[in-house]
Design a protein around this motif. Structure first.
Motif, PDB file in Angstrom:
ATOM      1  N   GLY A 196       0.817  -1.210   0.000  1.00 18.42           N
ATOM      2  CA  GLY A 196       0.000   0.000   0.000  1.00 18.42           C
ATOM      3  C   GLY A 196       0.847   1.256   0.000  1.00 18.42           C
ATOM      4  N   ILE A 197       1.837   1.315   0.912  1.00 17.40           N
ATOM      5  CA  ILE A 197       2.712   2.486   0.997  1.00 17.40           C
ATOM      6  C   ILE A 197       3.529   2.627  -0.287  1.00 17.40           C
ATOM      7  N   PHE A 198       4.052   1.496  -0.764  1.00 18.71           N
ATOM      8  CA  PHE A 198       4.844   1.526  -1.992  1.00 18.71           C
ATOM      9  C   PHE A 198       4.017   2.054  -3.169  1.00 18.71           C
ATOM     10  N   THR A 199       2.776   1.613  -3.250  1.00 21.06           N
ATOM     11  CA  THR A 199       1.925   2.013  -4.370  1.00 21.06           C
ATOM     12  C   THR A 199       1.646   3.504  -4.355  1.00 21.06           C
ATOM     13  N   ILE A 200       1.253   4.031  -3.202  1.00 23.68           N
ATOM     14  CA  ILE A 200       0.887   5.452  -3.153  1.00 23.68           C
ATOM     15  C   ILE A 200       2.092   6.349  -3.424  1.00 23.68           C
ATOM     16  N   ILE A 201       3.271   5.984  -2.883  1.00 22.19           N
ATOM     17  CA  ILE A 201       4.461   6.801  -3.121  1.00 22.19           C
ATOM     18  C   ILE A 201       4.938   6.639  -4.560  1.00 22.19           C
ATOM     19  N   VAL A 217       4.063  10.252 -11.221  1.00 18.88           N
ATOM     20  CA  VAL A 217       3.341  11.405 -11.769  1.00 18.88           C
ATOM     21  C   VAL A 217       4.219  12.662 -11.718  1.00 18.88           C
ATOM     22  N   ASP A 218       4.908  12.855 -10.582  1.00 19.10           N
ATOM     23  CA  ASP A 218       5.773  14.040 -10.452  1.00 19.10           C
ATOM     24  C   ASP A 218       6.925  13.993 -11.449  1.00 19.10           C
ATOM     25  N   VAL A 245      -4.282  18.546 -17.167  1.00 18.14           N
ATOM     26  CA  VAL A 245      -4.167  17.088 -17.302  1.00 18.14           C
ATOM     27  C   VAL A 245      -3.699  16.462 -15.997  1.00 18.14           C
ATOM     28  N   PHE A 246      -2.708  17.099 -15.353  1.00 20.33           N
ATOM     29  CA  PHE A 246      -2.127  16.487 -14.162  1.00 20.33           C
ATOM     30  C   PHE A 246      -2.999  16.647 -12.924  1.00 20.33           C
ATOM     31  N   VAL A 247      -3.947  17.550 -12.945  1.00 18.23           N
ATOM     32  CA  VAL A 247      -4.941  17.582 -11.867  1.00 18.23           C
ATOM     33  C   VAL A 247      -5.722  16.275 -11.861  1.00 18.23           C
ATOM     34  N   ILE A 248      -6.122  15.822 -13.038  1.00 19.11           N
ATOM     35  CA  ILE A 248      -6.866  14.568 -13.157  1.00 19.11           C
ATOM     36  C   ILE A 248      -5.976  13.382 -12.809  1.00 19.11           C
ATOM     37  N   ILE A 249      -4.735  13.399 -13.317  1.00 18.43           N
ATOM     38  CA  ILE A 249      -3.808  12.288 -13.050  1.00 18.43           C
ATOM     39  C   ILE A 249      -3.506  12.190 -11.560  1.00 18.43           C
ATOM     40  N   ASN A 250      -3.299  13.337 -10.907  1.00 24.64           N
ATOM     41  CA  ASN A 250      -3.031  13.327  -9.457  1.00 24.64           C
ATOM     42  C   ASN A 250      -4.225  12.797  -8.679  1.00 24.64           C
ATOM     43  N   LEU A 251      -5.431  13.172  -9.111  1.00 28.31           N
ATOM     44  CA  LEU A 251      -6.630  12.679  -8.444  1.00 28.31           C
ATOM     45  C   LEU A 251      -6.745  11.168  -8.588  1.00 28.31           C
ATOM     46  N   GLY A 307      -4.277   9.095  -9.191  1.00 26.47           N
ATOM     47  CA  GLY A 307      -3.204   8.497  -8.401  1.00 26.47           C
ATOM     48  C   GLY A 307      -3.523   8.471  -6.924  1.00 26.47           C
ATOM     49  N   GLY A 308      -4.152   9.553  -6.421  1.00 23.04           N
ATOM     50  CA  GLY A 308      -4.538   9.591  -5.018  1.00 23.04           C
ATOM     51  C   GLY A 308      -5.567   8.536  -4.671  1.00 23.04           C
ATOM     52  N   ILE A 309      -6.539   8.345  -5.554  1.00 17.73           N
ATOM     53  CA  ILE A 309      -7.565   7.313  -5.317  1.00 17.73           C
ATOM     54  C   ILE A 309      -6.939   5.930  -5.286  1.00 17.73           C
ATOM     55  N   ILE A 310      -6.041   5.668  -6.243  1.00 18.24           N
ATOM     56  CA  ILE A 310      -5.352   4.365  -6.268  1.00 18.24           C
ATOM     57  C   ILE A 310      -4.561   4.160  -4.990  1.00 18.24           C
ATOM     58  N   GLY A 311      -3.820   5.205  -4.571  1.00 15.60           N
ATOM     59  CA  GLY A 311      -3.007   5.081  -3.361  1.00 15.60           C
ATOM     60  C   GLY A 311      -3.842   4.883  -2.112  1.00 15.60           C
TER      61      GLY A 311
END
Length: 354
Positions: A24-29, A35-36, A274-280, A282-286
């Motif tokens: 879980g931690i690995f995935t979110i980071i 993305v960054d 675009v990256f607002v959506i990608i970050n969102l 990514g946050g949901i996945i994490g």
């Protein structure tokens, strides 16, 4: 001590619990790091276009909402007349160049060949509108640019393939059926995410190309690149370019622009959206990954309570309070979360080393 002893005695269960949190931690980071990294690499590519440069072209890079290509198709491409007028009348430009991109060509020297070389023809102030970084040699002199001298600057990849183990300075290569002398070699850049690189580029004076092709033809994607003077905002440069181009093209006040003024901030704004959506995403996945690990630990704790009912009964008969029993499982779950998180961080850090 009771919590640590329970973790030590149930190694397999502890390992499986740690695995869930670690993943879980690995995935979110990893998701946010990926993305960054993607964002930074794209931004570096955009920055190559220049933060204080305006591109006068036929087609806009982006459009708000609908993209009326049928209108843009009727526009004229920038002409040398436009370039000369802007150069004479502009008060805000620190550099202005007229540039074309010729179709990919095959470059030969002796038995060595390079396919897909990008031949670009430019006016003299190209080095003021782009950051020209040379590994060897020099840039065009003003006299060479004006007279259309048969000289050129080649990219690092071309130099390495055509002249392995040696220098290409002073050598002659054939470009568009004519021989040119190599006076410079670009420094190694590598290909970025937008494909912008000088490694496979051949740069020649525009006046030399005029003797071979029609440099104002649309197929060569002519553009006028304007870089503002230091301290002058790009919006001021853009405003002046719009006024001058409308004057040069004799457009009436009620007529739309028949040219596009592009700048790197347009791409940056699109990237931000675009990256607002990608970050969102990514946050949901994490979050879901961490929740899965948390539910895994909660389930393990539930099983542990069932398994240790007899031990809990013995502890209570010996005078253990309820909070003492609760703290055993609470500390055990906290330790699992902390250890899983640290292992996840260590795995991510290890991944960055490669």
């Amino acid at each position: 001590m009771f919590a640590l002893d329970a973790l030590r005695q149930n190694r397999l269960r502890t390992l499986l619990s740690l695995l869930g949190v670690t993943i879980g931690i690995f995935t979110i980071i990893a998701v946010y790091s990926g993305v960054d990294t993607l964002r930074d690499n794209l931004q570096k590519s955009v920055n190559k276009l220049g933060s204080n440069s305006v591109y006068v072209e036929k087609w806009p890079w982006v459009s708000d909402g609908e993209y009326p290509w049928w209108k843009f198709m009727q526009r004229p491409v920038p002409k040398l007349r436009d370039f000369n007028e802007l150069r004479q009348r502009s008060q805000t430009t620190g550099g202005i160049s007229y540039e074309i991109g010729i179709d990919a060509r095959t470059i030969k020297y002796g038995s060595n060949t390079v396919d897909g070389a990008e031949v670009n023809a430019v006016t003299h102030e190209h080095d003021k509108t782009w950051n020209v970084d040379l590994q060897d040699g020099r840039y065009f002199t003003e006299l060479e640019s004006q007279n259309g001298a048969p000289v050129g600057i080649i990219g690092n990849d071309i130099a390495e393939n055509l002249f392995p183990g040696g220098t290409g300075l002073g050598k002659k290569i054939k470009v568009m059926g004519r021989y040119i002398s190599i006076i410079g070699v670009f420094a190694k850049e590598g290909t970025d995410m937008l494909g912008i690189s000088a490694d496979k580029q051949v740069l020649i004076p525009l006046n030399f190309a005029r003797n071979i092709i029609d440099v104002q033809a649309e197929r060569y994607r002519p553009s006028i690149i304007v870089r503002g003077k230091d301290g002058i905002p790009v919006e001021e440069v853009k405003g002046e370019m719009r006024g001058l181009m409308r004057s040069i093209h004799s457009l009436r006040p009620n007529q739309d622009d028949n040219f596009a003024l592009n700048e790197s901030t347009m791409l940056t704004a699109q990237l931000d959206q675009v990256f607002v959506i990608i970050n969102l995403a990514g946050g949901i996945i994490g979050i879901f990954s961490v929740l899965v690990g948390g539910f895994g630990i909660a389930n393990i704790m539930f099983v542990s309570v069932k398994e240790r009912t007899n031990i809990i009964g013995i502890q209570k008969s010996l005078g253990a309070k309820n909070y003492f029993i609760l703290l055993q499982f609470l500390i055990e779950s906290i330790l699992l979360c902390l250890m899983g998180g640290l292992i996840g961080l260590a795995v991510v850090y290890g991944g960055t080393l490669y």
